[in-house]
Design an enzyme around this catalytic site. Structure first.
Site, mmCIF file in Angstrom:
data_model
loop_
_atom_site.group_PDB
_atom_site.id
_atom_site.type_symbol
_atom_site.label_atom_id
_atom_site.label_comp_id
_atom_site.label_asym_id
_atom_site.label_seq_id
_atom_site.Cartn_x
_atom_site.Cartn_y
_atom_site.Cartn_z
ATOM 1 N N ALA A 18 12.615 15.707 -10.737
ATOM 2 C CA ALA A 18 10.951 16.137 -9.809
ATOM 3 C C ALA A 18 10.612 15.161 -9.650
ATOM 4 C CB ALA A 18 10.338 17.358 -10.507
ATOM 5 N N GLY A 21 11.219 10.367 -6.917
ATOM 6 C CA GLY A 21 11.216 9.713 -5.775
ATOM 7 C C GLY A 21 12.976 9.337 -5.127
ATOM 8 N N SER A 23 13.899 11.756 -2.708
ATOM 9 C CA SER A 23 13.297 12.194 -1.391
ATOM 10 C C SER A 23 12.882 10.679 0.035
ATOM 11 C CB SER A 23 12.809 12.599 -1.271
ATOM 12 O OG SER A 23 13.116 14.326 -1.423
ATOM 13 N N ALA A 41 15.852 20.577 6.353
ATOM 14 C CA ALA A 41 15.079 20.736 5.630
ATOM 15 C C ALA A 41 15.537 22.189 4.160
ATOM 16 C CB ALA A 41 14.105 21.018 5.629
ATOM 17 N N HIS A 57 6.207 16.242 3.373
ATOM 18 C CA HIS A 57 7.159 15.915 3.411
ATOM 19 C C HIS A 57 7.249 15.793 4.905
ATOM 20 C CE1 HIS A 57 10.532 15.426 -0.372
ATOM 21 N NE2 HIS A 57 9.137 16.278 -0.294
ATOM 22 N N ARG A 58 6.497 16.516 5.697
ATOM 23 C CA ARG A 58 6.372 16.432 7.341
ATOM 24 C C ARG A 58 5.774 15.211 7.528
ATOM 25 N NH1 ARG A 58 9.135 20.442 10.354
ATOM 26 N NH2 ARG A 58 9.662 22.507 8.937
ATOM 27 N N ALA A 59 4.964 15.033 7.485
ATOM 28 C CA ALA A 59 3.855 14.165 6.973
ATOM 29 C C ALA A 59 4.641 12.559 6.706
ATOM 30 C CB ALA A 59 2.646 14.162 6.515
#
Length: 180
Positions: A18, A21, A23, A41, A57-59
């Site tokens: 967790a 880094g 992603s 996703a 995440h989307r941003a």
């Protein structure tokens, strides 16, 4: 223009804990290829905290990223990817959780279907997953089963993968295949 120094092989598995880094590293790998890129996703926004994580995440992914939500039909989402388009799946452990919590699911069949879809992916595929086997033995049976299922899934995917990367403290370490 694609970055030849970050060429993505056919199948890359990116593992990490967790907030390791993993992603961000996977996005960095995929974004070196010609876009547009497909982000599959698996998260579901069941509560405010998870909805906030999804929004962050989307941003981080402006166009030309296209996002497809596939909390359960991950194999189908991979199969439907346009040929040649780089695909990032984030994350396998959320997908596994979703499948395990679905009492109707045949987990063995879904894992086999996912493995087949990954093996036949129509373009570069980067899979992100949490390495959960480094911690203590979980206290309850469901958590122990999850840890075991995740470990078995990772082993099977690592066998298929051309590259496996372990991310620790933001540092990617290639444990199979060529370094990027």
């Amino acid at each position: 223009m694609p970055d030849e120094t970050r060429a993505v092989p056919r199948l890359t598995l990116v593992l990490g804990g967790a907030r390791s880094g993993k992603s961000a590293h996977a996005e960095w790998l995929v974004s070196a290829q010609a876009g547009p890129w497909l982000y599959v996703a698996t998260a579901q926004g069941w509560d405010d905290e998870m909805r906030e994580r999804i929004a962050l995440h989307r941003a981080r992914r402006p166009p030309p990223w296209e996002t497809v939500d596939a909390p359960r039909d991950l194999a189908g989402a991979i199969r439907r990817a346009p040929p040649g388009r780089p695909v990032l799946v984030d994350c396998l452990t959320l997908w596994l959780t979703n499948a395990m919590l679905d009492e109707e699911a045949d987990l063995a069949a879904e894992v086999a279907d996912l493995l087949a879809a990954c093996a036949a992916a129509p373009g570069p595929l980067v899979l992100v997953s949490n390495e959960v086997g480094f911690g203590i033995v979980p206290e309850n049976a469901l958590a122990r089963r999850f840890r075991d299922e995740a470990g078995r899934l990772h082993q099977r995917l690592a066998t298929l993968a051309d590259r496996v990367v372990l991310v620790v403290a933001g540092l990617p370490m290639t444990i199979k295949g060529e370094t990027q």
